[in-house]
Design a protein around this motif. Sequence first.
Motif, PDB file in Angstrom:
ATOM      1  N   TYR A  38      51.298  28.792  24.494  1.00 26.68           N
ATOM      2  CA  TYR A  38      51.600  29.805  25.438  1.00 26.68           C
ATOM      3  C   TYR A  38      50.544  30.716  25.566  1.00 26.68           C
ATOM      4  O   TYR A  38      50.250  31.573  26.524  1.00 26.68           O
ATOM      5  N   ALA A  39      50.094  31.092  24.281  1.00 24.48           N
ATOM      6  CA  ALA A  39      48.913  32.190  24.297  1.00 24.48           C
ATOM      7  C   ALA A  39      47.683  31.648  25.102  1.00 24.48           C
ATOM      8  O   ALA A  39      47.184  32.679  25.580  1.00 24.48           O
ATOM      9  N   ILE A  40      47.543  30.539  25.019  1.00 26.87           N
ATOM     10  CA  ILE A  40      46.265  30.143  25.843  1.00 26.87           C
ATOM     11  C   ILE A  40      46.723  30.236  27.406  1.00 26.87           C
ATOM     12  O   ILE A  40      45.870  30.638  28.351  1.00 26.87           O
ATOM     13  N   TRP A  41      47.982  29.761  27.509  1.00 25.90           N
ATOM     14  CA  TRP A  41      48.556  29.984  29.169  1.00 25.90           C
ATOM     15  C   TRP A  41      48.355  31.213  29.412  1.00 25.90           C
ATOM     16  O   TRP A  41      48.124  31.630  30.719  1.00 25.90           O
ATOM     17  N   GLU A  42      48.850  32.313  28.520  1.00 21.52           N
ATOM     18  CA  GLU A  42      48.850  33.667  29.032  1.00 21.52           C
ATOM     19  C   GLU A  42      47.321  34.207  29.386  1.00 21.52           C
ATOM     20  O   GLU A  42      47.226  34.994  30.153  1.00 21.52           O
ATOM     21  N   LYS A  43      46.448  33.573  28.607  1.00 19.85           N
ATOM     22  CA  LYS A  43      45.118  33.992  28.950  1.00 19.85           C
ATOM     23  C   LYS A  43      44.657  33.524  30.342  1.00 19.85           C
ATOM     24  O   LYS A  43      44.020  34.014  31.105  1.00 19.85           O
ATOM     25  N   MET A  44      45.150  32.305  30.753  1.00 16.06           N
ATOM     26  CA  MET A  44      44.822  31.804  31.760  1.00 16.06           C
ATOM     27  C   MET A  44      45.402  32.533  32.799  1.00 16.06           C
ATOM     28  O   MET A  44      44.687  32.835  34.158  1.00 16.06           O
ATOM     29  N   GLN A  45      46.796  32.857  32.525  1.00 16.10           N
ATOM     30  CA  GLN A  45      47.371  33.637  33.643  1.00 16.10           C
ATOM     31  C   GLN A  45      46.773  34.773  33.746  1.00 16.10           C
ATOM     32  O   GLN A  45      46.708  35.401  34.960  1.00 16.10           O
ATOM     33  N   ARG A  46      46.388  35.573  32.991  1.00 19.07           N
ATOM     34  CA  ARG A  46      45.698  36.849  33.134  1.00 19.07           C
ATOM     35  C   ARG A  46      44.739  37.035  33.738  1.00 19.07           C
ATOM     36  O   ARG A  46      44.192  37.823  34.474  1.00 19.07           O
ATOM     37  N   VAL A  47      43.499  35.863  33.569  1.00 14.21           N
ATOM     38  CA  VAL A  47      42.396  36.061  34.439  1.00 14.21           C
ATOM     39  C   VAL A  47      42.619  35.602  35.681  1.00 14.21           C
ATOM     40  O   VAL A  47      42.155  36.528  36.536  1.00 14.21           O
ATOM     41  N   LEU A  48      43.437  34.594  35.961  1.00 20.10           N
ATOM     42  CA  LEU A  48      43.766  34.185  37.446  1.00 20.10           C
ATOM     43  C   LEU A  48      44.489  35.282  38.103  1.00 20.10           C
ATOM     44  O   LEU A  48      43.946  35.501  39.326  1.00 20.10           O
ATOM     45  N   ASP A  49      45.331  35.881  37.515  1.00 19.61           N
ATOM     46  CA  ASP A  49      46.186  36.942  38.035  1.00 19.61           C
ATOM     47  C   ASP A  49      45.052  38.240  38.757  1.00 19.61           C
ATOM     48  O   ASP A  49      45.284  38.767  39.866  1.00 19.61           O
ATOM     49  N   ASP A  50      44.201  38.347  37.767  1.00 16.14           N
ATOM     50  CA  ASP A  50      43.134  39.540  38.017  1.00 16.14           C
ATOM     51  C   ASP A  50      42.177  39.050  39.401  1.00 16.14           C
ATOM     52  O   ASP A  50      41.903  39.762  40.140  1.00 16.14           O
ATOM     53  N   MET A  51      42.002  37.805  39.360  1.00 18.94           N
ATOM     54  CA  MET A  51      41.300  37.121  40.507  1.00 18.94           C
ATOM     55  C   MET A  51      41.903  37.124  41.710  1.00 18.94           C
ATOM     56  O   MET A  51      41.382  37.621  42.934  1.00 18.94           O
ATOM     57  N   PHE A  52      43.174  36.872  41.562  1.00 21.55           N
ATOM     58  CA  PHE A  52      44.127  36.830  42.832  1.00 21.55           C
ATOM     59  C   PHE A  52      44.173  38.441  43.388  1.00 21.55           C
ATOM     60  O   PHE A  52      44.112  38.545  44.778  1.00 21.55           O
ATOM     61  N   LYS A  53      44.295  39.422  42.437  1.00 22.90           N
ATOM     62  CA  LYS A  53      44.496  40.599  42.797  1.00 22.90           C
ATOM     63  C   LYS A  53      43.073  41.077  43.463  1.00 22.90           C
ATOM     64  O   LYS A  53      43.195  42.160  44.545  1.00 22.90           O
ATOM     65  N   PHE A  62      37.038  29.846  38.180  1.00 20.79           N
ATOM     66  CA  PHE A  62      37.999  29.767  37.068  1.00 20.79           C
ATOM     67  C   PHE A  62      37.552  28.573  36.221  1.00 20.79           C
ATOM     68  O   PHE A  62      37.515  28.883  35.029  1.00 20.79           O
ATOM     69  N   ALA A  63      37.933  27.348  36.757  1.00 19.04           N
ATOM     70  CA  ALA A  63      37.792  26.358  35.932  1.00 19.04           C
ATOM     71  C   ALA A  63      36.426  26.273  35.217  1.00 19.04           C
ATOM     72  O   ALA A  63      36.207  25.816  34.074  1.00 19.04           O
ATOM     73  N   GLU A  64      35.395  26.423  36.144  1.00 21.00           N
ATOM     74  CA  GLU A  64      33.777  26.523  35.463  1.00 21.00           C
ATOM     75  C   GLU A  64      33.501  27.647  34.568  1.00 21.00           C
ATOM     76  O   GLU A  64      32.979  27.603  33.549  1.00 21.00           O
ATOM     77  N   GLY A  65      33.945  28.717  34.953  1.00 19.21           N
ATOM     78  CA  GLY A  65      33.550  30.200  34.136  1.00 19.21           C
ATOM     79  C   GLY A  65      34.747  30.233  32.990  1.00 19.21           C
ATOM     80  O   GLY A  65      33.944  30.870  31.943  1.00 19.21           O
ATOM     81  N   TYR A  66      35.833  29.807  32.995  1.00 14.05           N
ATOM     82  CA  TYR A  66      36.705  29.984  31.837  1.00 14.05           C
ATOM     83  C   TYR A  66      36.909  28.663  31.047  1.00 14.05           C
ATOM     84  O   TYR A  66      36.884  28.547  30.004  1.00 14.05           O
ATOM     85  N   LEU A  67      37.643  27.832  31.968  1.00 10.88           N
ATOM     86  CA  LEU A  67      37.859  26.390  31.410  1.00 10.88           C
ATOM     87  C   LEU A  67      36.839  25.624  30.965  1.00 10.88           C
ATOM     88  O   LEU A  67      36.839  24.805  29.843  1.00 10.88           O
ATOM     89  N   ALA A  68      35.498  25.899  31.290  1.00 12.82           N
ATOM     90  CA  ALA A  68      34.273  25.449  30.984  1.00 12.82           C
ATOM     91  C   ALA A  68      34.139  23.855  31.569  1.00 12.82           C
ATOM     92  O   ALA A  68      33.851  23.040  30.917  1.00 12.82           O
ATOM     93  N   LEU A  69      35.084  23.589  32.565  1.00 10.23           N
ATOM     94  CA  LEU A  69      35.221  22.573  33.249  1.00 10.23           C
ATOM     95  C   LEU A  69      34.385  22.358  34.531  1.00 10.23           C
ATOM     96  O   LEU A  69      34.887  22.973  35.447  1.00 10.23           O
ATOM     97  N   PRO A  70      33.208  21.613  34.430  1.00 13.60           N
ATOM     98  CA  PRO A  70      32.586  21.431  36.063  1.00 13.60           C
ATOM     99  C   PRO A  70      33.723  20.456  36.777  1.00 13.60           C
ATOM    100  O   PRO A  70      34.162  19.553  36.529  1.00 13.60           O
ATOM    101  N   VAL A  71      33.627  21.033  38.111  1.00 12.35           N
ATOM    102  CA  VAL A  71      34.554  20.504  39.068  1.00 12.35           C
ATOM    103  C   VAL A  71      33.858  20.249  40.621  1.00 12.35           C
ATOM    104  O   VAL A  71      32.952  20.763  40.768  1.00 12.35           O
ATOM    105  N   ILE A  72      34.321  19.137  41.131  1.00 12.06           N
ATOM    106  CA  ILE A  72      34.040  18.764  42.340  1.00 12.06           C
ATOM    107  C   ILE A  72      34.907  19.399  43.424  1.00 12.06           C
ATOM    108  O   ILE A  72      36.321  19.368  43.499  1.00 12.06           O
ATOM    109  N   ARG A  73      34.290  20.254  44.338  1.00  8.65           N
ATOM    110  CA  ARG A  73      35.168  20.992  45.360  1.00  8.65           C
ATOM    111  C   ARG A  73      35.199  20.004  46.433  1.00  8.65           C
ATOM    112  O   ARG A  73      34.298  19.612  47.221  1.00  8.65           O
ATOM    113  N   GLY A  74      36.268  19.608  47.040  1.00  5.55           N
ATOM    114  CA  GLY A  74      36.352  18.830  47.909  1.00  5.55           C
ATOM    115  C   GLY A  74      37.482  18.821  49.252  1.00  5.55           C
ATOM    116  O   GLY A  74      38.618  19.701  48.612  1.00  5.55           O
TER     117      GLY A  74
END
Length: 492
Positions: free
Chosen positions: A42-57, A198-210
């Motif tokens: 849950y601590a990892i999920w909280e960090k995800m939430q915090r970053v995404l929430d800031d991006m949304f705002k 977020f996926a690439e900058g934080y999750l370190a996961l390269p993604v295809i956008r489509g």
Amino acid sequence: MSKGLPKRSEDYSLWYNELVKRAGLAENSAVRGCMVIKPYGYAIWEKMQRVLDDMFKATGHSNAYFPLFVPKSLFEAEEQNAEGFAKECAVVTHYRLQTDPDKPGKLRVDPNAKLEEELIVRPTSEAIIWNTYKGWIQSYRDLPLLINQWANVVRWEMRTRLFLRTAEFLWQEGHTAHATEKEAIAETEQMLHVYADFAEGYLALPVIRGKKTPNERFAGALDTYCIEGLMQDGKALQAGTSHFLGQNFAQAFDVKFATKEGGLEHVWGTSWGVSTRLMGALVMAHSDDEGLVLPPKLAPIQVVIVPIYKGEEQLAQISEKVLGLKKQLEAKGISVKFDDRDTERPGFKFAEWELKGVPVRIAIGGRDLENGTAEVARRDTKEKSSQQFDELVNIIPALLEEIQANIFQKALDFREANTTKVDSYEEFKRVLDEKPGFVLAHWDGTPETEERIKEETKATIRCIALDSPEEDGVDMVTGQPSKRRVYFARAY
């Protein structure tokens, strides 16, 4: 700690499930198909939430909260959406229990407490939210309406897997209303790029956008955009979606606004979401046979310091130095744990923090005290080096950035090495079996061909990449003309 952890090469699915449990991320619960997210997970999920929430705002969105229950009549108002989720819905039919007269000490549903109208436990919230928006939107002055909700949803899955597919999961869902089609499409695309960043900058996961094909669109959407990542077993994982809803929900719930010109029009809508499935992506994209490999930006503990000592006096000397370093690093925004437990040996601690994926481990013993040094080990490459203790406050921040970039680059190299262009159906099937990953192939654009490929190979069109170049070709199955290649893969 990782002793006995299954090997990825031998049983990837078992490796994943065991790692999630042993690393303390989650476990199965007493409720069928549901999970308990443990504090470390849950601590990892909280960090995800915090970053995404800031991006949304930062993009102008505000948080709100809507009911868990959706009256059946509201849920079925948008027919495509209702039909798309109907088989996954949990339904509340009664509102009270009573003592069972035939079974002392037991309870039963009170037959006289049947609801006049059944309530759907939300599988997604478009219905309840758009019904609410009808009262919030009257004029162009009320637009755009940019709302996000952090919530749980229920989709009654028959086959579940921790984080990847559970009957109940946590997510966020954005729901926005706009005055024009152009604005709504721009919002849909903007949020897709927020997810990808977020996926690439934080999750370190390269993604295809489509974009998804019509067959794979969200029920009730005119267009669905997605980000697709590749896991280490060669299967794709949809990591986020953003939907252009057109005026479908506005028409279903009669959400209209007075225009500047004095007319009355239906608004244009979007919805978008990511879930705790991102936790599964984090595990599967980077981890190894020894345990988790966490990108520093999402690691609950970025640095762990393990003392190696003989006697209380030496521990006190080490602790004095370590606590000073810990304070300096925390002042730089780095999370540090000093593991001075006297109940476990250093070797056990090393294995435990390796299993939990802590990016940097510092060990300091008696000889290090004399020499003014410490051993620094990085989780991603397992490299160890001796460093001057007084330089650690400057070395560690740069090292964490290097580890973050390296984890991303390793995942990108893996994706590129496992993306294959094919031109024939035979080659397509051979590559899927012998070299799992993304397969780029021409498609004639028909749902019939798409469905045939899915039935015969278990591979689906993951997306039509937004940056895919035009390229004249022919469909590998039908021989019909095609203008571009699309991404196929077997997927979670």
